[in-house]
Design a protein around this motif. Structure first.
Motif, PDB file in Angstrom:
ATOM      1  N   ALA A  59      41.485 -12.524   4.198  1.00  0.00           N
ATOM      2  CA  ALA A  59      42.392 -12.624   5.249  1.00  0.00           C
ATOM      3  C   ALA A  59      42.745 -14.354   4.638  1.00  0.00           C
ATOM      4  N   GLN A  89      53.952  -5.149  11.098  1.00  0.00           N
ATOM      5  CA  GLN A  89      54.356  -6.398  11.510  1.00  0.00           C
ATOM      6  C   GLN A  89      55.577  -5.685  12.315  1.00  0.00           C
ATOM      7  N   PRO A 105      44.421  -6.264   8.677  1.00  0.00           N
ATOM      8  CA  PRO A 105      43.490  -6.651   7.580  1.00  0.00           C
ATOM      9  C   PRO A 105      42.072  -6.098   7.480  1.00  0.00           C
ATOM     10  N   TYR A 132      44.852  -8.249  15.645  1.00  0.00           N
ATOM     11  CA  TYR A 132      44.519  -8.518  14.721  1.00  0.00           C
ATOM     12  C   TYR A 132      45.565  -9.933  13.873  1.00  0.00           C
ATOM     13  N   ASN A 133      46.689 -10.385  15.058  1.00  0.00           N
ATOM     14  CA  ASN A 133      47.979 -11.047  14.713  1.00  0.00           C
ATOM     15  C   ASN A 133      47.787 -11.856  15.757  1.00  0.00           C
ATOM     16  N   LEU A 163      49.618 -12.092   9.922  1.00  0.00           N
ATOM     17  CA  LEU A 163      49.045 -11.096   8.862  1.00  0.00           C
ATOM     18  C   LEU A 163      50.069  -9.878   8.955  1.00  0.00           C
TER      19      LEU A 163
END
Length: 300
Positions: free
Chosen positions: A51, A156, A35, A76-77, A31
């Motif tokens: 997702a 990211q 999200p 979340y990732n 991701l």
């Protein structure tokens, strides 16, 4: 007595071995940003409709159901850690089928408004250890945990490493998990994430690999450093070798050739002088006889 037995069984299920979920794995979900999460109506669970997988949030942790396995993470990732099916919280197991964005093939035969039939999928042993997982009173459902919105500031490009995630979470997220399994997993430090084997790779590992013979490597001679005469030490200088003159090789004598026989000379013929008489050539003896014949006639 029955109630005490159920309580003791529940406590036994929550006593997960410490090494059960220590190792972090990669599950193929990447991701780039935080999200978008929506609450499942009537459940203390959120899901991510956009997702690329079955992505949920419950009791302060993110949960993913991928390739028949459950994984969880505090970010979340990921990194993600594996959870045994027998320890997955019941409210996640009760989420209806329609909220799985990538359901497995065997989900298609089940009702969309009901939970997956985990007892049929995981078998009788699992059902005995999780009695009553599909029976509950919706009015007694707990309130959902607050979303960790602070993670929106970590896309990211700024996503923290596993060693930094626990410190950031403890500083900015004050939720206290109600599930004992969640509290136990959050208390364990995360390890470095190894690469997760995909299904095809796992099958390939089980198969004996054929070892191809490697070509013989060419032996390379060791490189010798050339030392100049002025750089050599006195003890390293080699004594000059005596100069030897080249020996003269004896020349082979030519073999004598056979002498050729010369042709014999013919005897020289007497030269005939021309005669003054009558222009005829005469021999010397004939001329003398001719001269003597007149004299002989005169005598007669």
């Amino acid at each position: 007595m029955r109630r005490r037995l159920l309580i003791a069984l529940t406590l036994l299920l929550l006593q997960i071995p410490a090494a059960q979920a220590q190792i972090s794995v990669s599950i193929g979900i990447n991701l780039p940003v935080y999200p978008q999460l929506q609450r499942v109506p009537g459940y203390p669970v959120y899901y991510a409709p956009q997702a690329p997988g079955n992505f949920f949030f419950y009791d302060g942790l993110y949960w993913v159901f991928e390739d028949d396995d459950w994984y969880f993470s505090s970010w979340y990732n990921g990194p993600w850690r594996y959870m045994e099916p027998v320890y997955v919280p019941v409210y996640l197991l009760r989420v209806p089928v329609r909220y799985y964005r990538r359901p497995p093939a065997y989900f298609t035969h089940w009702r969309a408004d009901g939970p997956p039939r985990w007892n049929e999928h995981w078998g009788h042993d699992w059902e005995q250890r999780r009695p009553g997982w599909d029976r509950w009173d919706r009015r007694t459902a707990p309130a959902p945990a607050p979303l960790p919105d602070y993670q929106r500031n970590y896309p990211q490009g700024r996503y923290p490493q596993a060693a930094q995630q626990d410190n950031i979470r403890n500083e900015k997220y004050r939720h206290k998990p109600r599930e004992a399994v969640v509290r136990q997993q959050l208390a364990q430090p995360q390890r470095v994430e190894p690469k997760r084997l995909e299904r095809e790779e796992r099958e390939e590992v089980r198969r004996p690999k054929r070892v191809e013979p490697r070509p013989a490597e060419r032996a390379t001679p060791p490189q010798v450093r050339r030392v100049e005469p002025e750089q050599r030490r006195p003890e390293q200088r080699a004594a000059p070798e005596p100069r030897t003159l080249p020996q003269k090789q004896p020349q082979a004598r030519p073999e004598p050739q056979p002498r050729q026989q010369q042709p014999q000379a013919r005897p020289e013929q007497p030269r005939v002088e021309p005669s003054n008489r009558g222009g005829q050539d005469r021999q010397p003896g004939q001329r003398r006889r001719d001269e003597e014949e007149p004299r002989r006639g005169n005598r007669d």
